[in-house]
Design an enzyme around this catalytic site. Sequence first.
Site, PDB file in Angstrom:
ATOM      1  N   SER A 104      33.318  52.098  31.125  1.00 55.96           N
ATOM      2  CA  SER A 104      32.729  53.320  31.670  1.00 55.96           C
ATOM      3  C   SER A 104      32.535  54.296  30.532  1.00 55.96           C
ATOM      4  CB  SER A 104      33.660  53.957  32.701  1.00 55.96           C
ATOM      5  OG  SER A 104      33.603  53.251  33.913  1.00 55.96           O
ATOM      6  N   ARG A 125      39.377  42.519  30.204  1.00 56.94           N
ATOM      7  CA  ARG A 125      38.192  42.149  30.997  1.00 56.94           C
ATOM      8  C   ARG A 125      37.099  41.556  30.122  1.00 56.94           C
ATOM      9  NH1 ARG A 125      37.273  46.630  35.708  1.00 56.94           N
ATOM     10  NH2 ARG A 125      39.392  46.544  36.576  1.00 56.94           N
ATOM     11  N   ARG A 162      41.841  41.447  38.533  1.00 50.37           N
ATOM     12  CA  ARG A 162      41.167  42.161  37.434  1.00 50.37           C
ATOM     13  C   ARG A 162      41.801  43.504  37.089  1.00 50.37           C
ATOM     14  NH1 ARG A 162      36.683  45.220  39.662  1.00 50.37           N
ATOM     15  NH2 ARG A 162      37.117  45.393  41.861  1.00 50.37           N
ATOM     16  N   HIS A 163      42.996  43.759  37.644  1.00 51.88           N
ATOM     17  CA  HIS A 163      43.719  44.985  37.300  1.00 51.88           C
ATOM     18  C   HIS A 163      45.092  44.661  36.741  1.00 51.88           C
ATOM     19  CE1 HIS A 163      40.771  46.757  40.134  1.00 51.88           C
ATOM     20  NE2 HIS A 163      40.849  47.776  39.307  1.00 51.88           N
ATOM     21  N   GLU A 188      33.164  45.262  36.292  1.00 54.04           N
ATOM     22  CA  GLU A 188      32.973  46.353  35.328  1.00 54.04           C
ATOM     23  C   GLU A 188      33.749  46.088  34.041  1.00 54.04           C
ATOM     24  OE1 GLU A 188      33.975  50.361  36.815  1.00 54.04           O
ATOM     25  OE2 GLU A 188      34.798  50.763  34.818  1.00 54.04           O
ATOM     26  N   ARG A 198      48.061  52.505  34.141  1.00 53.42           N
ATOM     27  CA  ARG A 198      47.496  52.863  35.440  1.00 53.42           C
ATOM     28  C   ARG A 198      48.481  52.468  36.530  1.00 53.42           C
ATOM     29  NH1 ARG A 198      41.547  53.488  34.628  1.00 53.42           N
ATOM     30  NH2 ARG A 198      41.570  54.237  32.476  1.00 53.42           N
ATOM     31  N   GLU A 235      48.266  51.875  39.484  1.00 50.02           N
ATOM     32  CA  GLU A 235      47.527  51.429  40.661  1.00 50.02           C
ATOM     33  C   GLU A 235      48.403  50.462  41.443  1.00 50.02           C
ATOM     34  OE1 GLU A 235      44.376  49.906  38.309  1.00 50.02           O
ATOM     35  OE2 GLU A 235      43.173  51.719  38.438  1.00 50.02           O
TER      36      GLU A 235
END
Length: 429
Positions: free
Chosen positions: A355, A403, A218-219, A352, A210, A212
């Site tokens: 998903s 996580r 948490r990433h 989270e 990712r 990001e």
Amino acid sequence: MRLPIRAVTPETESAEIVGWVHEVRDLGGLSFFLIRDRTGIIQVTIPKKKVPAEILDVARSVSRESVVRVQGTVKAIEKAPGGREIVPEELEIISIAESPLPLDVAEKVPAEMDTRLDSRFLDARKPRVRAIFFIRSAVTCAATAFLASRGCVNIATPKIVAAATEGGTELFPIAYFEKEAFMNQSPQLYKQMMMAAGFEGVFELGPIFRAEEHNTVRHLNEATSLDVEVSFADHNDVMELLEDLIVYVYDYVAMNCAEHLAELGVDLTVPAKPFPRIPYAEAIEIANRTVEEKIAFGDDLSPAAERAIGDAIGGHYFVVDWPTDIRPYYAMPYPDRPEFCKAFDLMHPRMELSSGAQRVHDHDLLVERIRAKGLSPESFEFYLKTFRYGMPPHAGWGLGIERLVMTMLDLGNIREAVLFPRDRHRLTP
Ligand code: ATP
Ligand code: MG
């Protein structure tokens, strides 16, 4: 015979051990070493007047974190770790460590996360850090064994891909000969394609990438995902599978990792089934009771909202019945109220974890959904093709392993749960 350090007890008469020099202490007439292997720590005591001169020479030259071999007599002694010590008859340096050390393994001097990660191999010698990764290993072994026991097939799908899963911007482009390619952000499309192949249940444990930009606790930019897809199943079926898996894994760790949990001071409570299912509309209502920045219908849950709902629920829970607009094109809208879809998030009170959704398996509806997201069906032809020759209804989810470990062990930073984190600023080691 060489023994793991844990196996040396006050009853052991003589033993040979190998390990790292954890600590060195010199008290005039006596020298003490603590030697560490992955099973524990033992004290080596050298009464200077009673041992041969060669041993004294070696003892004088050894540095902390060197690898040594010790052969000697075991004696019961109350104050030492494990209630025993070794008095050496042989002491050999197998590999000397340079001084000073870049990091204090004995943790007398606390280190910043960056310093720790720069010398992760040394950091991971700490019993506390080692415990995290031994538990992470138990988590992934238990989770994959559980899925195999439920009839899922372990698959591997490409990490170098031509198209984005969700058409997002969070992709790392790479040079693939004369073409542009990307590091895959999720095995989503491929695991669905295996439903068209008739595998009926698949799982994959692998990296997701990712791009990001944000830097949070948490990433990661490279994370590990446990992905599952099951045919002839709906969102409720795979939520049950996911909650069974979480409980199984917690149970497994509680039963098999007692020592590592104790090392971390974690008193693990196995979550109780079933986890509450909270419709999205209700979830934002709960959040809006306490959060400052109110969540409007159609907004994603902010981290503050996730925490507020987590505080109110106090355990794992699912958020279900999401607005179709804020979920990916492959989430199945409810036929009788298409503004909502059969998507869900599994939440730990802190964040989270996963998903998932029942997927759209009708080709034309899928094309419509892709268009509605402003994407072009042409770039998904390799995927769409699999929906035209007999695609069963199916559902699945992706669960972030870091996580899961982070929340299970109450770690403050996701970087604690991955050996060599990749984040906005870190590409080595
Ligand atoms: P978030 O909103 O918390 O950033 P997401 O909704 O973007 O997560 P998904 O695309 O739904 O993430 O991915 C499924 C799961 O994979 C997440 O629930 C999470 O556990 C894990 N995951 C996703 N992105 C990351 C990341 N950058 N770092 C660590 N884990 C991640
Ligand atoms: Mg998500």
